[in-house]
Design a protein around this motif. Structure first.
Motif, PDB file in Angstrom:
ATOM      1  N   VAL A 293       0.220   7.190  11.912  1.00 34.79           N
ATOM      2  CA  VAL A 293       0.968   6.119  12.594  1.00 34.79           C
ATOM      3  C   VAL A 293       0.068   4.997  13.117  1.00 34.79           C
ATOM      4  O   VAL A 293       0.342   3.820  12.846  1.00 34.79           O
ATOM      5  CB  VAL A 293       1.874   6.705  13.704  1.00 34.79           C
ATOM      6  CG1 VAL A 293       2.489   5.604  14.554  1.00 34.79           C
ATOM      7  CG2 VAL A 293       2.955   7.576  13.083  1.00 34.79           C
ATOM      8  N   PRO A 294      -1.015   5.269  13.848  1.00 39.47           N
ATOM      9  CA  PRO A 294      -1.853   4.159  14.331  1.00 39.47           C
ATOM     10  C   PRO A 294      -2.449   3.326  13.187  1.00 39.47           C
ATOM     11  O   PRO A 294      -2.480   2.097  13.270  1.00 39.47           O
ATOM     12  CB  PRO A 294      -2.965   4.856  15.126  1.00 39.47           C
ATOM     13  CG  PRO A 294      -2.424   6.205  15.476  1.00 39.47           C
ATOM     14  CD  PRO A 294      -1.499   6.578  14.356  1.00 39.47           C
ATOM     15  N   PHE A 295      -2.885   3.978  12.132  1.00 40.22           N
ATOM     16  CA  PHE A 295      -3.460   3.273  10.978  1.00 40.22           C
ATOM     17  C   PHE A 295      -2.408   2.413  10.287  1.00 40.22           C
ATOM     18  O   PHE A 295      -2.646   1.241   9.981  1.00 40.22           O
ATOM     19  CB  PHE A 295      -4.049   4.299  10.001  1.00 40.22           C
ATOM     20  CG  PHE A 295      -4.668   3.695   8.785  1.00 40.22           C
ATOM     21  CD1 PHE A 295      -5.808   2.917   8.878  1.00 40.22           C
ATOM     22  CD2 PHE A 295      -4.111   3.908   7.534  1.00 40.22           C
ATOM     23  CE1 PHE A 295      -6.389   2.362   7.744  1.00 40.22           C
ATOM     24  CE2 PHE A 295      -4.681   3.356   6.400  1.00 40.22           C
ATOM     25  CZ  PHE A 295      -5.821   2.587   6.512  1.00 40.22           C
TER      26      PHE A 295
ATOM     27  N   ASN B  71       5.631  -4.662  -8.535  1.00 39.27           N
ATOM     28  CA  ASN B  71       4.320  -5.297  -8.594  1.00 39.27           C
ATOM     29  C   ASN B  71       3.229  -4.232  -8.419  1.00 39.27           C
ATOM     30  O   ASN B  71       3.499  -3.148  -7.915  1.00 39.27           O
ATOM     31  CB  ASN B  71       4.196  -6.353  -7.493  1.00 39.27           C
ATOM     32  CG  ASN B  71       5.182  -7.482  -7.673  1.00 39.27           C
ATOM     33  OD1 ASN B  71       5.248  -8.084  -8.737  1.00 39.27           O
ATOM     34  ND2 ASN B  71       5.966  -7.760  -6.656  1.00 39.27           N
ATOM     35  N   PRO B  72       2.008  -4.553  -8.790  1.00 39.53           N
ATOM     36  CA  PRO B  72       0.915  -3.605  -8.583  1.00 39.53           C
ATOM     37  C   PRO B  72       0.793  -3.233  -7.097  1.00 39.53           C
ATOM     38  O   PRO B  72       1.085  -4.041  -6.222  1.00 39.53           O
ATOM     39  CB  PRO B  72      -0.327  -4.366  -9.044  1.00 39.53           C
ATOM     40  CG  PRO B  72       0.193  -5.400  -9.976  1.00 39.53           C
ATOM     41  CD  PRO B  72       1.544  -5.775  -9.449  1.00 39.53           C
ATOM     42  N   VAL B  73       0.365  -2.008  -6.831  1.00 46.60           N
ATOM     43  CA  VAL B  73       0.188  -1.538  -5.459  1.00 46.60           C
ATOM     44  C   VAL B  73      -1.225  -1.009  -5.294  1.00 46.60           C
ATOM     45  O   VAL B  73      -1.928  -0.714  -6.258  1.00 46.60           O
ATOM     46  CB  VAL B  73       1.191  -0.412  -5.099  1.00 46.60           C
ATOM     47  CG1 VAL B  73       2.616  -0.899  -5.223  1.00 46.60           C
ATOM     48  CG2 VAL B  73       0.943   0.832  -5.929  1.00 46.60           C
TER      49      VAL B  73
ATOM     50  N   ILE C 129       0.857  -1.174   0.000  1.00 49.51           N
ATOM     51  CA  ILE C 129       0.000   0.000   0.000  1.00 49.51           C
ATOM     52  C   ILE C 129       0.899   1.231   0.000  1.00 49.51           C
ATOM     53  O   ILE C 129       1.773   1.364   0.863  1.00 49.51           O
ATOM     54  CB  ILE C 129      -0.930   0.035   1.228  1.00 49.51           C
ATOM     55  CG1 ILE C 129      -1.867  -1.169   1.223  1.00 49.51           C
ATOM     56  CG2 ILE C 129      -1.734   1.342   1.245  1.00 49.51           C
ATOM     57  CD1 ILE C 129      -2.773  -1.251   2.441  1.00 49.51           C
ATOM     58  N   VAL C 130       0.681   2.100  -0.969  1.00 47.55           N
ATOM     59  CA  VAL C 130       1.394   3.371  -1.039  1.00 47.55           C
ATOM     60  C   VAL C 130       0.401   4.439  -0.599  1.00 47.55           C
ATOM     61  O   VAL C 130      -0.698   4.543  -1.149  1.00 47.55           O
ATOM     62  CB  VAL C 130       1.921   3.648  -2.461  1.00 47.55           C
ATOM     63  CG1 VAL C 130       2.574   5.015  -2.532  1.00 47.55           C
ATOM     64  CG2 VAL C 130       2.901   2.557  -2.894  1.00 47.55           C
TER      65      VAL C 130
ATOM     66  N   ARG D  56       4.154   1.956   2.367  1.00 50.54           N
ATOM     67  CA  ARG D  56       5.071   3.020   1.970  1.00 50.54           C
ATOM     68  C   ARG D  56       4.305   4.335   2.076  1.00 50.54           C
ATOM     69  O   ARG D  56       3.376   4.581   1.313  1.00 50.54           O
ATOM     70  CB  ARG D  56       5.564   2.784   0.543  1.00 50.54           C
ATOM     71  CG  ARG D  56       6.602   3.766   0.090  1.00 50.54           C
ATOM     72  CD  ARG D  56       7.178   3.313  -1.240  1.00 50.54           C
ATOM     73  NE  ARG D  56       7.866   4.412  -1.873  1.00 50.54           N
ATOM     74  CZ  ARG D  56       7.962   4.587  -3.167  1.00 50.54           C
ATOM     75  NH1 ARG D  56       7.416   3.715  -3.993  1.00 50.54           N
ATOM     76  NH2 ARG D  56       8.597   5.609  -3.660  1.00 50.54           N
ATOM     77  N   LEU D  57       4.673   5.152   3.045  1.00 44.81           N
ATOM     78  CA  LEU D  57       4.046   6.449   3.271  1.00 44.81           C
ATOM     79  C   LEU D  57       4.932   7.499   2.607  1.00 44.81           C
ATOM     80  O   LEU D  57       6.045   7.754   3.047  1.00 44.81           O
ATOM     81  CB  LEU D  57       3.907   6.708   4.772  1.00 44.81           C
ATOM     82  CG  LEU D  57       3.226   7.971   5.239  1.00 44.81           C
ATOM     83  CD1 LEU D  57       1.824   8.110   4.652  1.00 44.81           C
ATOM     84  CD2 LEU D  57       3.156   7.993   6.759  1.00 44.81           C
ATOM     85  N   LEU D  58       4.443   8.074   1.513  1.00 44.60           N
ATOM     86  CA  LEU D  58       5.253   9.006   0.738  1.00 44.60           C
ATOM     87  C   LEU D  58       5.395  10.356   1.430  1.00 44.60           C
ATOM     88  O   LEU D  58       4.449  10.852   2.040  1.00 44.60           O
ATOM     89  CB  LEU D  58       4.623   9.222  -0.642  1.00 44.60           C
ATOM     90  CG  LEU D  58       4.550   8.009  -1.563  1.00 44.60           C
ATOM     91  CD1 LEU D  58       3.850   8.381  -2.864  1.00 44.60           C
ATOM     92  CD2 LEU D  58       5.932   7.455  -1.846  1.00 44.60           C
ATOM     93  N   ASP D  59       6.576  10.936   1.318  1.00 48.21           N
ATOM     94  CA  ASP D  59       6.801  12.318   1.733  1.00 48.21           C
ATOM     95  C   ASP D  59       6.493  13.189   0.524  1.00 48.21           C
ATOM     96  O   ASP D  59       7.141  13.075  -0.517  1.00 48.21           O
ATOM     97  CB  ASP D  59       8.251  12.527   2.169  1.00 48.21           C
ATOM     98  CG  ASP D  59       8.530  11.889   3.520  1.00 48.21           C
ATOM     99  OD1 ASP D  59       7.682  12.021   4.408  1.00 48.21           O
ATOM    100  OD2 ASP D  59       9.592  11.270   3.671  1.00 48.21           O
TER     101      ASP D  59
END
Length: 75
Positions: free
Chosen positions: A21-23, A68-70, A7-8, A35-38
């Motif tokens: 963060v909790p999620f 791979n697909p995200v 998951i991006v 992957r949490l994008l900046d």
């Protein structure tokens, strides 16, 4: 055990990741690769003004590195 899904996350118009963060921790417990994008101009530095096209190009570049697909999660 199934395949790990990636998951991006586009965090939205915030200047920090704190509320995510909790999620994110719950998703990691469920065996998701996160992957949490900046985002430039928000949680990453940005010199100059970007248009929507600049952000689309930036996101495209970030997703191209995925083999791979995200799942793309955003606001």
């Amino acid at each position: 055990m199934g395949t790990v899904k990636k998951i991006v996350i586009l965090h939205g118009w915030a200047y920090e990741h704190t509320k995510w963060v909790p999620f994110v921790n719950e998703l990691i417990k469920k065996n998701f690769d996160i992957r949490l994008l900046d985002i430039p101009g928000l949680t990453a530095p940005l010199s100059g003004v970007w248009t929507l096209d600049n952000y689309v190009h930036w996101l495209h570049q970030n997703l191209q590195s995925e083999k791979n697909p995200v799942i793309l999660l955003g606001h």
